[in-house]
Design a protein around this motif. Sequence first.
Motif, PDB file in Angstrom:
ATOM      1  N   LEU A 177       0.827  -1.203   0.000  1.00 27.68           N
ATOM      2  CA  LEU A 177       0.000   0.000   0.000  1.00 27.68           C
ATOM      3  C   LEU A 177       0.866   1.259   0.000  1.00 27.68           C
ATOM      4  O   LEU A 177       0.597   2.208  -0.749  1.00 27.68           O
ATOM      5  CB  LEU A 177      -0.922   0.006   1.223  1.00 27.68           C
TER       6      LEU A 177
ATOM      7  N   THR B 127       0.871   3.519  -3.329  1.00 25.82           N
ATOM      8  CA  THR B 127       0.283   4.833  -3.119  1.00 25.82           C
ATOM      9  C   THR B 127       1.318   5.926  -3.371  1.00 25.82           C
ATOM     10  O   THR B 127       1.016   6.959  -3.978  1.00 25.82           O
ATOM     11  CB  THR B 127      -0.266   4.963  -1.682  1.00 25.82           C
TER      12      THR B 127
ATOM     13  N   THR C 183      -6.322   3.147  -0.225  1.00 22.57           N
ATOM     14  CA  THR C 183      -5.340   2.924   0.832  1.00 22.57           C
ATOM     15  C   THR C 183      -5.932   3.249   2.197  1.00 22.57           C
ATOM     16  O   THR C 183      -5.759   2.495   3.162  1.00 22.57           O
ATOM     17  CB  THR C 183      -4.095   3.803   0.590  1.00 22.57           C
TER      18      THR C 183
END
Length: 206
Positions: free
Chosen positions: A93, A97, A107
């Motif tokens: 993540l 991201t 996220t």
Amino acid sequence: MEVQETRVQTNRVLTIPNILSMARLVGVPLFLWLILRPELDGHNSDGWALLVLALSGISDYLDGKLARRWNQISSLGRLLDPAADRLYILSTLVGLTWREILPLWLTAALVAREAMLLVMVWILRRHGYPPPQVNFLGKAATFNLMYAFPLLLLSDGDGWLSELAAIFGWAFAGWGTTLYWWAGILYVVQVRRLVKADRQARLTSP
């Protein structure tokens, strides 16, 4: 997740399933560095990151299967396996991201679910219960996300392969996120019932 205690079949630490789980944990910082490398020094290591993630998925399957087959289920293994799953999801993540492959709202949704479960674990410990085990629904959610992340990483490019990876990656991400929250909500319900029963038992005890 299921809130129940299972029989510990071994107290050994250096079992094959535990070693596999430890290796997965060691791979987390390596994977995070590989996935962030394009942003750090301009070198693309996505292929190596995908390989580390694939090996993690294989070891995740093997450690549970071997632990059951060889009667090597242990308290340490019950902590290492979900810890490795969560750390890989968290590191992926962060990486995806940061590279703007994943939207911030997705996220945030997955991190919020993890925060909710941490609160539930804290409540369980206050009432003297051990951390929960991962049930089938939770594992299914994890597997969907572990398929989604490498596909979304692969989609960060040009050509038909990237487009195909994006289609399947977002499909797995949608299913994984839905199942992740479903498993989390069921877990909250189970914890609530357990805490309520515990309080009633204390009130009626002499």
